[in-house]
Scaffold this motif. Structure first.
Motif, PDB file in Angstrom:
ATOM      1  N   ALA A 128       0.185 -30.377  31.466  1.00 15.13           N
ATOM      2  CA  ALA A 128       0.609 -28.975  32.386  1.00 15.13           C
ATOM      3  C   ALA A 128      -0.064 -27.842  31.559  1.00 15.13           C
ATOM      4  CB  ALA A 128       2.089 -28.978  32.602  1.00 15.13           C
ATOM      5  N   LEU A 129       0.237 -27.641  30.460  1.00 19.57           N
ATOM      6  CA  LEU A 129      -0.056 -26.574  29.656  1.00 19.57           C
ATOM      7  C   LEU A 129      -1.699 -26.229  29.638  1.00 19.57           C
ATOM      8  CD1 LEU A 129       2.465 -26.556  26.756  1.00 19.57           C
ATOM      9  CD2 LEU A 129       2.345 -24.714  28.481  1.00 19.57           C
ATOM     10  N   VAL A 130      -2.248 -27.413  29.223  1.00 21.65           N
ATOM     11  CA  VAL A 130      -3.831 -27.514  29.013  1.00 21.65           C
ATOM     12  C   VAL A 130      -4.367 -27.109  30.336  1.00 21.65           C
ATOM     13  CG1 VAL A 130      -5.687 -28.700  28.411  1.00 21.65           C
ATOM     14  CG2 VAL A 130      -3.844 -28.955  27.074  1.00 21.65           C
ATOM     15  N   ALA A 131      -3.812 -27.770  31.332  1.00 21.17           N
ATOM     16  CA  ALA A 131      -4.480 -27.437  32.778  1.00 21.17           C
ATOM     17  C   ALA A 131      -4.152 -26.275  33.166  1.00 21.17           C
ATOM     18  CB  ALA A 131      -3.988 -28.480  33.616  1.00 21.17           C
ATOM     19  N   ALA A 132      -3.269 -25.376  32.830  1.00 16.77           N
ATOM     20  CA  ALA A 132      -2.831 -24.018  33.192  1.00 16.77           C
ATOM     21  C   ALA A 132      -3.505 -23.126  32.499  1.00 16.77           C
ATOM     22  CB  ALA A 132      -1.239 -23.894  33.313  1.00 16.77           C
ATOM     23  N   GLY A 133      -4.273 -23.475  31.339  1.00 16.64           N
ATOM     24  CA  GLY A 133      -5.063 -22.587  30.720  1.00 16.64           C
ATOM     25  C   GLY A 133      -4.439 -21.576  29.756  1.00 16.64           C
ATOM     26  N   PRO A 134      -5.219 -21.118  28.974  1.00 15.71           N
ATOM     27  CA  PRO A 134      -4.638 -20.124  27.638  1.00 15.71           C
ATOM     28  C   PRO A 134      -3.462 -19.199  28.113  1.00 15.71           C
ATOM     29  CG  PRO A 134      -7.091 -19.968  27.760  1.00 15.71           C
ATOM     30  CD  PRO A 134      -6.494 -20.732  29.093  1.00 15.71           C
ATOM     31  N   GLY A 135      -2.487 -18.910  27.411  1.00 13.88           N
ATOM     32  CA  GLY A 135      -1.319 -18.096  27.687  1.00 13.88           C
ATOM     33  C   GLY A 135      -0.331 -18.797  28.715  1.00 13.88           C
ATOM     34  N   ALA A 136      -0.642 -20.086  29.078  1.00 14.59           N
ATOM     35  CA  ALA A 136       0.465 -20.737  29.891  1.00 14.59           C
ATOM     36  C   ALA A 136       1.569 -21.014  29.371  1.00 14.59           C
ATOM     37  CB  ALA A 136      -0.359 -22.036  30.392  1.00 14.59           C
ATOM     38  N   ARG A 137       2.704 -20.910  29.967  1.00 12.01           N
ATOM     39  CA  ARG A 137       3.877 -21.133  29.583  1.00 12.01           C
ATOM     40  C   ARG A 137       4.924 -22.137  30.427  1.00 12.01           C
ATOM     41  NH1 ARG A 137       7.778 -18.901  32.822  1.00 12.01           N
ATOM     42  NH2 ARG A 137       7.231 -17.297  34.250  1.00 12.01           N
TER      43      ARG A 137
END
Length: 120
Positions: free
Chosen positions: A88-97
Motif C-alpha cells: 500500500a505504501l509503495v503504491a501510494a508513492g513518496p510521503g504516503a502514510r
C-alpha cells in the motif's frame, strides 16, 4: 490517492480479500500487492469487481517501506513486516502514510492495509 494493499496466502479467496478490505471505512482508488501475487485469481477478481487499477509492487521494493506490523513469516519471505502495508505504501508513492495497522480476514488467509498518498 487511497491504495488498498493486500497480502494473502495461497488458498485465499476473493471473499478473504474483500473481508479484510471491508474492515476499513475507505474507498480505494487502486489495489496493490507484491508482483509475484498480482496475477492470482482472487486478487484479480477483487480488482475487477471493484473496477480498480492494479499496482504490482516488486518484492525488492517492499523492504524499504516503514510498516507498523511485524510478521516473522513476511519478514522471512519478503523482507518486510507486512506485505499489505508495504505494498500500500509503495503504491501510494513518496510521503504516503498508513491509516493504521493491517487488518486480517476472519479466515486468516488475507490481510489488507490502506495507505493515503498525495498524488493520483
Amino acid at each position: 490517492m487511497i491504495v488498498a494493499g493486500f497480502g494473502f496466502r495461497n488458498g485465499a479467496t476473493a471473499g478473504s480479500l474483500r473481508d479484510a478490505l471491508g474492515q476499513f471505512d475507505a474507498t480505494p482508488d487502486k489495489v496493490a500487492t507484491v508482483a509475484t501475487k498480482a496475477g492470482a485469481a482472487p486478487f484479480v477478481e477483487v480488482a475487477q469487481v471493484l473496477d480498480l487499477p492494479v499496482v504490482s509492487v516488486p518484492a525488492c521494493a517492499l523492504g524499504a517501506a516503514k510498516v507498523l506490523t511485524v510478521s516473522s513469516a513476511s519478514l522471512k519471505q519478503y523482507g518486510t513486516g507486512s506485505v499489505a502495508e508495504a505494498a500500500a505504501l509503495v503504491a501510494a508513492g513518496p510521503g504516503a502514510r498508513l491509516l493504521g495497522v493491517r487488518q486480517i480476514s476472519h479466515d486468516r488467509m488475507a490481510t489488507c492495509a490502506i495507505a493515503i498518498g498525495e498524488t493520483k
